[in-house]
Design a protein around this motif. Structure first.
Motif, PDB file in Angstrom:
ATOM      1  N   VAL A 546       1.101  -1.241   0.174  1.00 22.21           N
ATOM      2  CA  VAL A 546      -0.076   0.047   0.366  1.00 22.21           C
ATOM      3  C   VAL A 546       1.012   1.114  -0.173  1.00 22.21           C
ATOM      4  O   VAL A 546       1.105   2.406  -0.612  1.00 22.21           O
ATOM      5  N   ARG A 547       1.825   1.307   1.357  1.00 25.17           N
ATOM      6  CA  ARG A 547       2.295   2.771   1.206  1.00 25.17           C
ATOM      7  C   ARG A 547       3.527   3.039  -0.603  1.00 25.17           C
ATOM      8  O   ARG A 547       3.254   3.567  -0.962  1.00 25.17           O
ATOM      9  N   ASN A 548       4.077   1.789  -1.215  1.00 26.54           N
ATOM     10  CA  ASN A 548       4.294   1.909  -2.082  1.00 26.54           C
ATOM     11  C   ASN A 548       3.372   1.816  -3.752  1.00 26.54           C
ATOM     12  O   ASN A 548       4.110   2.913  -4.138  1.00 26.54           O
ATOM     13  N   ALA A 549       2.492   1.729  -3.249  1.00 27.40           N
ATOM     14  CA  ALA A 549       0.845   2.173  -4.249  1.00 27.40           C
ATOM     15  C   ALA A 549       1.308   3.768  -4.132  1.00 27.40           C
ATOM     16  O   ALA A 549       0.840   4.196  -5.209  1.00 27.40           O
ATOM     17  N   LEU A 550       1.189   4.320  -3.040  1.00 29.26           N
ATOM     18  CA  LEU A 550       0.647   5.502  -2.711  1.00 29.26           C
ATOM     19  C   LEU A 550       2.010   6.730  -3.761  1.00 29.26           C
ATOM     20  O   LEU A 550       1.634   7.803  -3.481  1.00 29.26           O
ATOM     21  N   GLY A 551       3.318   5.806  -3.733  1.00 30.34           N
ATOM     22  CA  GLY A 551       4.217   6.736  -3.614  1.00 30.34           C
ATOM     23  C   GLY A 551       5.616   6.299  -3.212  1.00 30.34           C
ATOM     24  O   GLY A 551       6.857   7.241  -4.005  1.00 30.34           O
ATOM     25  N   GLY A 552       5.952   5.580  -2.342  1.00 26.67           N
ATOM     26  CA  GLY A 552       6.700   5.070  -1.960  1.00 26.67           C
ATOM     27  C   GLY A 552       7.793   5.780  -1.031  1.00 26.67           C
ATOM     28  O   GLY A 552       7.634   6.515  -0.253  1.00 26.67           O
ATOM     29  N   LYS A 553       9.435   5.233  -2.420  1.00 29.25           N
ATOM     30  CA  LYS A 553      10.132   7.335  -1.395  1.00 29.25           C
ATOM     31  C   LYS A 553       9.468   8.099  -2.212  1.00 29.25           C
ATOM     32  O   LYS A 553       9.981   9.212  -0.483  1.00 29.25           O
ATOM     33  N   ASN A 554       8.432   8.820  -2.273  1.00 30.58           N
ATOM     34  CA  ASN A 554       7.990  10.007  -2.363  1.00 30.58           C
ATOM     35  C   ASN A 554       7.068  10.522  -1.399  1.00 30.58           C
ATOM     36  O   ASN A 554       6.144  10.827  -1.186  1.00 30.58           O
ATOM     37  N   GLN A 555       8.128  10.708  -0.205  1.00 25.84           N
ATOM     38  CA  GLN A 555       7.144  10.344   1.140  1.00 25.84           C
ATOM     39  C   GLN A 555       6.044  12.270   1.036  1.00 25.84           C
ATOM     40  O   GLN A 555       5.153  11.787   1.175  1.00 25.84           O
ATOM     41  N   GLU A 556       6.829  13.004   0.406  1.00 22.54           N
ATOM     42  CA  GLU A 556       5.272  13.746   0.016  1.00 22.54           C
ATOM     43  C   GLU A 556       3.675  14.000  -0.435  1.00 22.54           C
ATOM     44  O   GLU A 556       2.969  14.286   0.213  1.00 22.54           O
ATOM     45  N   GLN A 557       4.587  12.797  -1.905  1.00 25.69           N
ATOM     46  CA  GLN A 557       3.403  12.555  -2.364  1.00 25.69           C
ATOM     47  C   GLN A 557       2.258  11.068  -1.539  1.00 25.69           C
ATOM     48  O   GLN A 557       1.171  12.404  -1.678  1.00 25.69           O
ATOM     49  N   VAL A 558       3.351  11.026  -0.817  1.00 30.36           N
ATOM     50  CA  VAL A 558       2.608   9.873   0.222  1.00 30.36           C
ATOM     51  C   VAL A 558       1.716  10.679   0.821  1.00 30.36           C
ATOM     52  O   VAL A 558       0.358  10.139   1.514  1.00 30.36           O
ATOM     53  N   SER A 559       2.159  11.491   2.344  1.00 30.87           N
ATOM     54  CA  SER A 559       1.490  12.316   3.426  1.00 30.87           C
ATOM     55  C   SER A 559       0.561  12.530   2.305  1.00 30.87           C
ATOM     56  O   SER A 559      -0.212  13.103   3.029  1.00 30.87           O
ATOM     57  N   ALA A 560       0.620  13.493   1.049  1.00 30.26           N
ATOM     58  CA  ALA A 560      -0.371  14.283   0.423  1.00 30.26           C
ATOM     59  C   ALA A 560      -1.674  13.058   0.553  1.00 30.26           C
ATOM     60  O   ALA A 560      -3.119  13.490   0.731  1.00 30.26           O
ATOM     61  N   LEU A 561      -2.091  12.103  -0.441  1.00 28.36           N
ATOM     62  CA  LEU A 561      -2.477  11.632  -1.142  1.00 28.36           C
ATOM     63  C   LEU A 561      -3.183  10.870   0.555  1.00 28.36           C
ATOM     64  O   LEU A 561      -4.996  10.061   0.501  1.00 28.36           O
ATOM     65  N   LEU A 562      -2.826  10.722   1.747  1.00 26.11           N
ATOM     66  CA  LEU A 562      -2.991   9.985   3.130  1.00 26.11           C
ATOM     67  C   LEU A 562      -3.768  11.191   4.198  1.00 26.11           C
ATOM     68  O   LEU A 562      -4.655  11.503   4.650  1.00 26.11           O
ATOM     69  N   THR A 563      -3.170  12.299   3.419  1.00 26.00           N
ATOM     70  CA  THR A 563      -4.214  13.515   4.200  1.00 26.00           C
ATOM     71  C   THR A 563      -5.302  13.889   3.784  1.00 26.00           C
ATOM     72  O   THR A 563      -6.384  14.205   4.219  1.00 26.00           O
ATOM     73  N   SER A 566     -11.799  12.265   3.119  1.00 26.49           N
ATOM     74  CA  SER A 566     -13.414  11.847   1.944  1.00 26.49           C
ATOM     75  C   SER A 566     -13.888  12.619   1.271  1.00 26.49           C
ATOM     76  O   SER A 566     -14.103  14.021   2.763  1.00 26.49           O
ATOM     77  N   PRO A 567     -14.610  13.254   0.560  1.00 27.57           N
ATOM     78  CA  PRO A 567     -15.125  12.563  -0.387  1.00 27.57           C
ATOM     79  C   PRO A 567     -13.561  12.823  -1.359  1.00 27.57           C
ATOM     80  O   PRO A 567     -14.012  12.265  -2.205  1.00 27.57           O
ATOM     81  N   PHE A 568     -13.073  13.839  -0.818  1.00 25.18           N
ATOM     82  CA  PHE A 568     -11.491  14.716  -1.996  1.00 25.18           C
ATOM     83  C   PHE A 568     -10.802  13.062  -2.527  1.00 25.18           C
ATOM     84  O   PHE A 568     -10.513  12.814  -3.381  1.00 25.18           O
ATOM     85  N   SER A 569     -11.027  12.191  -0.989  1.00 23.50           N
ATOM     86  CA  SER A 569      -9.344  11.635  -1.376  1.00 23.50           C
ATOM     87  C   SER A 569      -9.681  10.307  -2.632  1.00 23.50           C
ATOM     88  O   SER A 569      -9.261   9.608  -3.157  1.00 23.50           O
ATOM     89  N   ARG A 570     -11.462  10.044  -2.502  1.00 22.12           N
ATOM     90  CA  ARG A 570     -11.798   9.676  -3.843  1.00 22.12           C
ATOM     91  C   ARG A 570     -11.680   9.601  -5.356  1.00 22.12           C
ATOM     92  O   ARG A 570     -11.665   8.951  -6.398  1.00 22.12           O
ATOM     93  N   ARG A 571     -11.467  11.526  -5.412  1.00 18.32           N
ATOM     94  CA  ARG A 571     -10.963  11.502  -7.007  1.00 18.32           C
ATOM     95  C   ARG A 571      -9.338  10.976  -7.183  1.00 18.32           C
ATOM     96  O   ARG A 571      -8.897  10.972  -8.641  1.00 18.32           O
ATOM     97  N   TYR A 572      -8.553  10.428  -6.143  1.00 17.36           N
ATOM     98  CA  TYR A 572      -7.281  10.181  -6.318  1.00 17.36           C
ATOM     99  C   TYR A 572      -6.985   8.751  -6.249  1.00 17.36           C
ATOM    100  O   TYR A 572      -5.680   8.428  -6.265  1.00 17.36           O
ATOM    101  N   ARG A 573      -7.865   8.223  -4.741  1.00 21.09           N
ATOM    102  CA  ARG A 573      -7.199   7.175  -4.696  1.00 21.09           C
ATOM    103  C   ARG A 573      -8.625   6.448  -4.493  1.00 21.09           C
ATOM    104  O   ARG A 573      -9.616   6.742  -3.742  1.00 21.09           O
ATOM    105  N   ASP A 574      -8.626   4.810  -4.014  1.00 23.26           N
ATOM    106  CA  ASP A 574      -9.939   3.807  -3.951  1.00 23.26           C
ATOM    107  C   ASP A 574      -9.463   3.898  -2.800  1.00 23.26           C
ATOM    108  O   ASP A 574      -8.393   3.622  -1.976  1.00 23.26           O
ATOM    109  N   ASP A 575     -10.632   2.551  -1.938  1.00 24.73           N
ATOM    110  CA  ASP A 575     -10.241   2.452  -0.934  1.00 24.73           C
ATOM    111  C   ASP A 575      -9.542   0.553  -1.588  1.00 24.73           C
ATOM    112  O   ASP A 575      -9.279   0.624  -2.188  1.00 24.73           O
ATOM    113  N   LEU A 576      -8.650   0.465  -0.175  1.00 28.80           N
ATOM    114  CA  LEU A 576      -7.853  -0.224  -0.681  1.00 28.80           C
ATOM    115  C   LEU A 576      -7.689  -1.724  -0.090  1.00 28.80           C
ATOM    116  O   LEU A 576      -7.831  -1.426   1.154  1.00 28.80           O
TER     117      LEU A 576
END
Length: 621
Positions: A546-563, A566-576
């Motif tokens: 799951v971590r590497n699906a969200l961005g792996g080493k790109n910590q800023e991307q991982v943090s942004a997608l986890l921040t 809902s419902p805004f998150s649904r535009r960028y990622r699904d339930d996993l």
């Protein structure tokens, strides 16, 4: 005090623009991708009185490439686009989801999507108050950056942009590990361990999962019993009630059919066709209970409370992926209804892993599924439209989704007396959707360390089959030299030197008919160096995926997608939801199932403390 602080912010900031790259090299891809980056000009400054001026970091883009294919640092990519079709259509599409059926993210690159992640960064004068990372959520794009000030951050700006404080790397890891579980299966029956991880995007999460081990006595009293092991992931849509029903009942329905089939067979060894038929019957009987028997109970009771209880799983829907492992025959049956996917990882003679899909995505974009529907509904031009059933539902097989199974008259009757969904104007000859699965059979080789990854489509939108198998292989390499309880088992699997991703490329996998990861194009991850893209830092291998699906080493991307809430998150990622099953004979043969605490969330481990050592369910055969 807070107003004064905000006022100070309005007057003391300078504004500059700069691009944010995914790695330290100037020639690398930016953080995320926009499909229009090649034609974009200079970015527009977003000035928010409550934030001060901002510098926009773009989570963007493959488009900033010249005709030679090299990256030009002077190009200004647009922000990442979300997976909705067009900005103006967002409200329409959302209301359409409520009206009838489920609206899935489309992988069609011809559909224009609203813009997504950029960044808002503020620079403060010397001696200013603390600097914090923020996420600015617009109608069709994101910004990430920094906010200088000690006042509250969560607010809505005059541009109707929502500003929230971004999770730190430590907080992001806590969120990733919040629902992780790991279990050692000390039964000597060919399964060593399985890991599970979930990450919500919807609130509440619409995914679900189930695991069960059934001990089956052998006919010869002197021989050891056989284990039937089940793992299931359930990808709900238009609500969580159908997937919850599957978690509660699907394994029991299938096990009951298998029980009858084995009992009626000579020497308790049924044919392959009989086993496959039993699994299919378990699926379809449960769906009949959800969709048809529920209606009979509701009409008989004529009570809205009863209707609310029984019609909810029928009106929402869920895909289902169920694996059944018979430890005696070492056969793994994978039953797929919908577009969740199972992939086998197997060690090749070269020492690398190979990926083998054990299921095929059943969507309107699958030519075989589209042909099946057209054959069942001749003369209906729009039975599959834009890769969707009647233009609305992407999976062609699913539990629930009764608005695609009931007659128009029944749907309207239930809606008038109780509640329900609007019926598609294209509906003529239901049912269009079935819960009958496609079943595959694979001989597992526990002695060679086979593993299987099962996941809802949220993972496969982000990673290919080979990347997933390679990431598990990379994780195995890291565990082989660790001090964890599993290090001995994974040392046995470690062969050869370490590579970027220890997986072989396969043309057959590329042409398997399964969907390609649309998020790779969306985020600009395609073609990047795996050594720059992926990371290993989790004890739970499902969380690692799951971590590497969200961005792996790109910590800023991982943090942004986890921040993203809902419902805004649904535009960028699904339930996993991800399950990883390791086959093997390592570990003590105690007959117990033991929680692996180092790879299980603390709250879940504490909840299981009283039942830390558990036995299987024992049916009568």
């Amino acid at each position: 005090m807070r107003r004064a602080a905000v006022k100070a912010l309005r007057t003391s900031y300078q504004c500059t623009f700069r691009g944010l790259r995914a790695s330290r090299r100037g020639s690398s891809l930016p953080l995320l991708q926009s499909s229009k980056a090649a034609t974009s000009g200079s970015p527009t400054a977003h000035y928010n009185p409550r934030l001060g001026t901002a510098t926009a970091r773009y989570l963007s883009s493959t488009g900033a490439r010249g005709s030679s294919g090299t990256h030009h640092s002077s190009a200004r990519p647009e922000p990442l686009r979300s997976s909705m079709y067009v900005r103006g259509a967002f409200v329409t599409l959302l209301s359409g989801l409520v009206a009838y059926g489920a609206w899935y993210n489309s992988g069609d690159s011809n559909n224009e999507s609203p813009r997504a992640p950029t960044t808002s960064v503020a620079t403060a004068p010397t001696g200013a108050v603390p600097t914090r990372s923020v996420l600015v959520i617009g109608a069709d794009e994101l910004h990430t950056g920094t906010f200088v000030g000690d006042g509250p951050i969560s607010k809505t700006t005059s541009d109707n942009e929502r500003v929230v404080e971004m999770l730190s790397p430590e907080q992001a890891t806590q969120r990733l590990r919040q629902l992780e579980q790991s279990v050692f299966v000390n039964r000597g029956q060919g399964v060593y361990r399985y890991d599970v991880s979930q990450l919500p995007s919807n609130d509440p999460i619409e995914d679900d999962h189930a695991e069960k081990i059934v001990e089956v006595p052998n006919k010869a009293q002197s021989s050891d019993p056989t284990d039937w092991m089940f793992w299931g992931v359930f990808d709900g849509h238009s609500g969580w009630t159908t997937s919850a029903k599957l978690r509660q009942a699907l394994i029991s329905f299938v096990a009951r059919e298998l029980n009858d089939t084995y009992k009626s067979s000579p020497d308790l060894i049924p044919s392959a066709a009989a086993v496959e038929s039993a699994i299919k019957t378990g699926f379809t009987r449960l769906d009949d209970e959800i969709v048809n028997q529920s209606v009979q109970r509701v009409l008989k009771s004529n009570n809205r409370l009863v209707a609310a209880e029984h019609l909810a799983p029928a009106l929402s829907g869920s895909c289902a992926l169920l694996s059944f492992y018979d430890s005696k025959s070492k056969l793994l049956r994978v039953a797929c209804t919908g577009d969740s996917r199972a992939v086998l990882g197997r060690r090749s003679d070269s020492g690398k892993w190979t990926a083998h899909a054990l299921s095929t995505d059943q969507t309107g974009s699958n030519p075989d599924e589209a042909a099946r529907l057209r054959k069942l509904h001749p003369g209906e031009e729009h039975v599959v439209r834009h890769g969707r059933v009647l233009g609305g539902l992407e999976p062609t097989r699913a539990f629930g989704d009764a608005s695609y199974k009931w007659s128009r008259e029944l749907s309207e009757k239930l809606r008038e007396k109780f509640f329900g969904r609007s019926v598609s104007p294209l509906l003529k000859t239901p049912p269009y959707v079935t819960a009958e699965p496609v079943v595959t059979t694979t001989k597992i080789e526990p002695e060679k360390g086979d593993f299987v990854v099962m996941a809802t489509d949220g993972l496969w939108e982000m990673l290919t089959n080979e990347e997933v198998v390679g990431l598990v292989g990379k994780w195995i390499e890291s565990q082989a030299g660790s001090s964890s309880k599993s290090s001995g088992y994974f040392s046995f699997l470690q062969k050869g030197g370490k590579t970027a991703l220890p997986v072989e490329s396969s043309e057959s996998e590329k042409n398997s008919g399964n969907k390609t990861p649309i998020r790779q194009r969306q985020w600009g991850a395609t073609g990047t160096d795996p050594m720059e893209r992926f990371v290993v830092q989790d004890k739970n291998v499902a969380t690692h995926l799951v971590r590497n699906a969200l961005g792996g080493k790109n910590q800023e991307q991982v943090s942004a997608l986890l921040t993203l809430p809902s419902p805004f998150s649904r535009r960028y990622r699904d339930d996993l939801t991800v399950q990883v099953i390791f086959f093997g004979y390592d570990g003590p043969k105690t007959g117990e199932i033991v929680v692996n605490k180092e790879a299980t969330a603390a709250a879940l481990a504490a909840a299981a403390a009283d039942g830390n050592k558990t036995g299987p369910v024992k049916p009568k055969l």
